[in-house]
Design an enzyme around this catalytic site. Sequence first.
Site, PDB file in Angstrom:
ATOM      1  N   HIS A  14       2.256  -2.304   3.890  1.00 27.15           N
ATOM      2  CA  HIS A  14       2.140  -1.143   3.004  1.00 27.15           C
ATOM      3  C   HIS A  14       2.574  -1.405   1.566  1.00 27.15           C
ATOM      4  O   HIS A  14       2.642  -0.466   0.767  1.00 27.15           O
ATOM      5  CB  HIS A  14       2.931   0.038   3.561  1.00 27.15           C
ATOM      6  CG  HIS A  14       2.204   0.733   4.676  1.00 27.15           C
ATOM      7  ND1 HIS A  14       1.930   0.106   5.860  1.00 27.15           N
ATOM      8  CD2 HIS A  14       1.692   1.979   4.790  1.00 27.15           C
ATOM      9  CE1 HIS A  14       1.278   0.934   6.647  1.00 27.15           C
ATOM     10  NE2 HIS A  14       1.115   2.075   6.029  1.00 27.15           N
TER      11      HIS A  14
ATOM     12  N   CYS B 157       5.383   8.364   6.355  1.00 28.85           N
ATOM     13  CA  CYS B 157       4.082   7.845   6.787  1.00 28.85           C
ATOM     14  C   CYS B 157       4.285   6.989   8.037  1.00 28.85           C
ATOM     15  O   CYS B 157       5.016   5.993   7.999  1.00 28.85           O
ATOM     16  CB  CYS B 157       3.461   7.013   5.672  1.00 28.85           C
ATOM     17  SG  CYS B 157       2.033   6.094   6.216  1.00 28.85           S
TER      18      CYS B 157
ATOM     19  N   GLY C 208       9.800  -3.782   8.629  1.00 30.19           N
ATOM     20  CA  GLY C 208      10.266  -4.964   7.891  1.00 30.19           C
ATOM     21  C   GLY C 208      10.383  -4.739   6.398  1.00 30.19           C
ATOM     22  O   GLY C 208      11.426  -5.006   5.792  1.00 30.19           O
TER      23      GLY C 208
ATOM     24  N   TYR D  13      11.899   2.332  -8.135  1.00 31.47           N
ATOM     25  CA  TYR D  13      12.218   2.198  -6.705  1.00 31.47           C
ATOM     26  C   TYR D  13      11.510   0.962  -6.155  1.00 31.47           C
ATOM     27  O   TYR D  13      10.283   0.876  -6.205  1.00 31.47           O
ATOM     28  CB  TYR D  13      11.779   3.462  -5.970  1.00 31.47           C
ATOM     29  CG  TYR D  13      11.970   3.437  -4.468  1.00 31.47           C
ATOM     30  CD1 TYR D  13      13.082   2.830  -3.888  1.00 31.47           C
ATOM     31  CD2 TYR D  13      11.049   4.060  -3.626  1.00 31.47           C
ATOM     32  CE1 TYR D  13      13.258   2.831  -2.509  1.00 31.47           C
ATOM     33  CE2 TYR D  13      11.226   4.071  -2.246  1.00 31.47           C
ATOM     34  CZ  TYR D  13      12.331   3.452  -1.697  1.00 31.47           C
ATOM     35  OH  TYR D  13      12.505   3.447  -0.329  1.00 31.47           O
TER      36      TYR D  13
ATOM     37  N   TYR E 172       8.498   1.252  -4.055  1.00 31.37           N
ATOM     38  CA  TYR E 172       7.260   1.677  -4.714  1.00 31.37           C
ATOM     39  C   TYR E 172       6.827   0.538  -5.632  1.00 31.37           C
ATOM     40  O   TYR E 172       6.811   0.647  -6.859  1.00 31.37           O
ATOM     41  CB  TYR E 172       7.470   2.968  -5.516  1.00 31.37           C
ATOM     42  CG  TYR E 172       7.632   4.212  -4.668  1.00 31.37           C
ATOM     43  CD1 TYR E 172       7.409   4.197  -3.288  1.00 31.37           C
ATOM     44  CD2 TYR E 172       7.985   5.424  -5.240  1.00 31.37           C
ATOM     45  CE1 TYR E 172       7.548   5.333  -2.513  1.00 31.37           C
ATOM     46  CE2 TYR E 172       8.122   6.574  -4.470  1.00 31.37           C
ATOM     47  CZ  TYR E 172       7.906   6.517  -3.108  1.00 31.37           C
ATOM     48  OH  TYR E 172       8.042   7.658  -2.359  1.00 31.37           O
TER      49      TYR E 172
HETATM   50  P1  FDA Z   1       4.673  -5.073   3.811  1.00 31.10           P
HETATM   51  O1  FDA Z   1       4.454  -5.801   5.079  1.00 31.10           O
HETATM   52  O2  FDA Z   1       3.537  -5.016   2.849  1.00 31.10           O
HETATM   53  O3  FDA Z   1       5.966  -5.637   3.105  1.00 31.10           O
HETATM   54  C1  FDA Z   1       6.481  -5.118   1.899  1.00 31.10           C
HETATM   55  C2  FDA Z   1       7.382  -6.148   1.244  1.00 31.10           C
HETATM   56  O4  FDA Z   1       8.455  -6.495   2.118  1.00 31.10           O
HETATM   57  C3  FDA Z   1       6.677  -7.458   0.926  1.00 31.10           C
HETATM   58  O5  FDA Z   1       7.245  -8.021  -0.240  1.00 31.10           O
HETATM   59  C4  FDA Z   1       6.995  -8.333   2.106  1.00 31.10           C
HETATM   60  O6  FDA Z   1       6.919  -9.696   1.843  1.00 31.10           O
HETATM   61  C5  FDA Z   1       8.399  -7.892   2.462  1.00 31.10           C
HETATM   62  N1  FDA Z   1       8.605  -7.992   3.898  1.00 31.10           N
HETATM   63  C6  FDA Z   1       7.904  -7.328   4.850  1.00 31.10           C
HETATM   64  N2  FDA Z   1       8.386  -7.634   6.049  1.00 31.10           N
HETATM   65  C7  FDA Z   1       9.393  -8.495   5.874  1.00 31.10           C
HETATM   66  C8  FDA Z   1      10.249  -9.177   6.760  1.00 31.10           C
HETATM   67  N3  FDA Z   1      10.152  -8.990   8.067  1.00 31.10           N
HETATM   68  N4  FDA Z   1      11.166 -10.025   6.252  1.00 31.10           N
HETATM   69  C9  FDA Z   1      11.265 -10.218   4.922  1.00 31.10           C
HETATM   70  N5  FDA Z   1      10.469  -9.589   4.032  1.00 31.10           N
HETATM   71  C10 FDA Z   1       9.529  -8.739   4.496  1.00 31.10           C
HETATM   72  N6  FDA Z   1       8.616   4.323   1.164  1.00 31.10           N
HETATM   73  C11 FDA Z   1       9.645   5.166   1.400  1.00 31.10           C
HETATM   74  O7  FDA Z   1      10.804   4.806   1.164  1.00 31.10           O
HETATM   75  N7  FDA Z   1       9.424   6.412   1.911  1.00 31.10           N
HETATM   76  C12 FDA Z   1       8.186   6.844   2.240  1.00 31.10           C
HETATM   77  O8  FDA Z   1       8.017   7.967   2.717  1.00 31.10           O
HETATM   78  C13 FDA Z   1       7.089   5.958   2.015  1.00 31.10           C
HETATM   79  N8  FDA Z   1       5.810   6.337   2.329  1.00 31.10           N
HETATM   80  C14 FDA Z   1       4.777   5.446   2.158  1.00 31.10           C
HETATM   81  C15 FDA Z   1       3.477   5.821   2.533  1.00 31.10           C
HETATM   82  C16 FDA Z   1       2.423   4.923   2.374  1.00 31.10           C
HETATM   83  C17 FDA Z   1       1.040   5.342   2.799  1.00 31.10           C
HETATM   84  C18 FDA Z   1       2.661   3.651   1.825  1.00 31.10           C
HETATM   85  C19 FDA Z   1       1.509   2.682   1.616  1.00 31.10           C
HETATM   86  C20 FDA Z   1       3.946   3.271   1.461  1.00 31.10           C
HETATM   87  C21 FDA Z   1       5.006   4.164   1.620  1.00 31.10           C
HETATM   88  N9  FDA Z   1       6.309   3.815   1.259  1.00 31.10           N
HETATM   89  C22 FDA Z   1       7.340   4.701   1.477  1.00 31.10           C
HETATM   90  C23 FDA Z   1       6.597   2.495   0.685  1.00 31.10           C
HETATM   91  C24 FDA Z   1       7.037   1.543   1.779  1.00 31.10           C
HETATM   92  O9  FDA Z   1       8.365   1.831   2.180  1.00 31.10           O
HETATM   93  C25 FDA Z   1       6.995   0.099   1.259  1.00 31.10           C
HETATM   94  O10 FDA Z   1       5.700  -0.221   0.858  1.00 31.10           O
HETATM   95  C26 FDA Z   1       7.470  -0.873   2.327  1.00 31.10           C
HETATM   96  O11 FDA Z   1       7.855  -2.067   1.722  1.00 31.10           O
HETATM   97  C27 FDA Z   1       6.395  -1.119   3.343  1.00 31.10           C
HETATM   98  O12 FDA Z   1       6.844  -1.939   4.369  1.00 31.10           O
HETATM   99  P2  FDA Z   1       5.745  -2.737   5.214  1.00 31.10           P
HETATM  100  O13 FDA Z   1       6.458  -3.597   6.173  1.00 31.10           O
HETATM  101  O14 FDA Z   1       4.725  -1.780   5.739  1.00 31.10           O
HETATM  102  O15 FDA Z   1       5.030  -3.546   4.058  1.00 31.10           O
END
Ligand code: FDA
Length: 507
Positions: free
Chosen positions: A87, A149, A155, A445, A448
Amino acid sequence: QQSPNPVYNTFLKCFSDKTKSPQNVFSQTNPSFSSVLRAYIRNARFNTSSTTKPTVIITPRSYSHVSAAVICAKPLNFVFKIRSGGHDYDGLSYISDKPFFMLDLSHLRGVSVNIADETAWISAGATLGEVYYKIWEKSKIHGFPAGVCPTVGVGGHLSGGGYGNMVRKFGLSVDYIDDAKIVDVNGRVLDRKAMGEDLFWAITGGGGGSYGVVLGYKMKLVPVPETVTVFRVEQYMDSGAVDMVYKWQSVGPKTDRNLFMRMLIQPVTRKKVKTVRATVVALFLGEAKDVVSLLAKEFPELGLKKENCSEMTWFQSALWWDNRVNVTQIDPKVFLDRNLDKSSFGKRKSDYVVTKMPRDGIESLFKKMIELGKVGLVFNPYGGKMVEVAEDATPFPHRNMLFKIQYSVNWKESSPEIEKGYLNQAKVLHSFMTRFVSKNPRSAYFNYRDVDIGVNDQGAKSYEEGEVYGRMYFGKNFDRLVKIKTAVDPGNFFRNEQSIPTLPIAK
Ligand code: FDA
């Protein structure tokens, strides 16, 4: 499977020798490469034929696979991207302008909830919807303060802070982390005790991707009442929206901490006239009658009535916040649906407001939004628990803010011109807001993600470049993050466009 790419072949041999699981490694010529990559692309801007693709994708099924991936990738010195839920608003977990590997953690998704000690182990590749569902299976009076969401990944969300509609009552997700597991740059699996308090602190809000691969977190659950209330009330610019937004600034961050009132502000066309709609979307951890009488006193401009409110369980409120209708009829299993390979085009930016905007400032903002036409704003109130947590308790420093702003623009059909236009609108509105928001540094943030505030080319100026976005995301905590980074990953293996840099070497 052999590929013409020597880097892939070298990596595959090392990984297979260590794990006997070559099927978890994908080259660009593998028939499944594209579907594995696209499954967790959550922004269509980065799902085009011209988007850069990883040289190798690894989909580990165990901790030892993650260790092997790090150990085997390190000597090759490619950029090593880590993706959990995908995300990241600017796609940094799965794109790069340099050759790169992508480690996709979506198979490491176990969630185990222990009601006896009110904790849960949540793996990096789990989604928030899965976490909420697993809590609901075991208890109707426990919850977890995280994002709204359901497809967001644990992660990225937890390593970057994490907030949701209980932020005023309970604070951030990272305020509830008891333990964590990480694979470090040497491929070791470390828990909190083994990694030490510095590294543990860094991965509770400082972004995981600068330090190692987060495998998961042990979380404390929070109590939620059997009945909660949700409501949505909207007003337009010509019928009270300016007054409502102005007053909201005094009430939203100060009222009873059981109440979270998000403010959505959107330019719209109504009866053929361009205007602005302001919508309050709220969660109250209590009964409807109590929030109606509270707001009759504190916020008459809202005009909240009992019939605007719906009472339900906390889990149903999570469905409601995800824009589901008939939440009492819906199968809770919808939160297990990962909605693979679905996304629209979008851009997000963020800001923080420290002192109230004047009424004429809100009016001028509305006019600007109408002029621009597409970008919406989301105001998220802080206060309550947030101000009680020290600014250096976790890497997330923005505890004393009135509210956070998200700039949001989505679109369905795209072309380079369309994209450029919308990205520019977001920038113009961000620039327009300069006089109303935090300064020195202007805060942002981390979750974001916004590459407009600066990127790191990882060259000789890495520290200076990192300091620009690093101070905006982490304030004074940036210095401690840099020290920890320098200690745990001095060779800067875990790097990306907005990672924490190592300290510059003294000349
Ligand atoms: P993703 O896999 O894309 O990782 C995001 C970042 O973290 C990258 O830099 C990645 O390399 C690193 N990363 C991921 N997994 C890792 C791991 N296991 N170890 C080390 N690094 C890792 N935020 C919020 O606080 N409240 C909210 O309500 C929302 N709502 C929301 C809705 C929608 C539709 C989206 C697209 C995004 C949000 N967000 C949010 C933002 C969200 O918290 C943010 O994008 C997170 O980083 C997403 O985590 P993912 O693992 O899905 O992303």
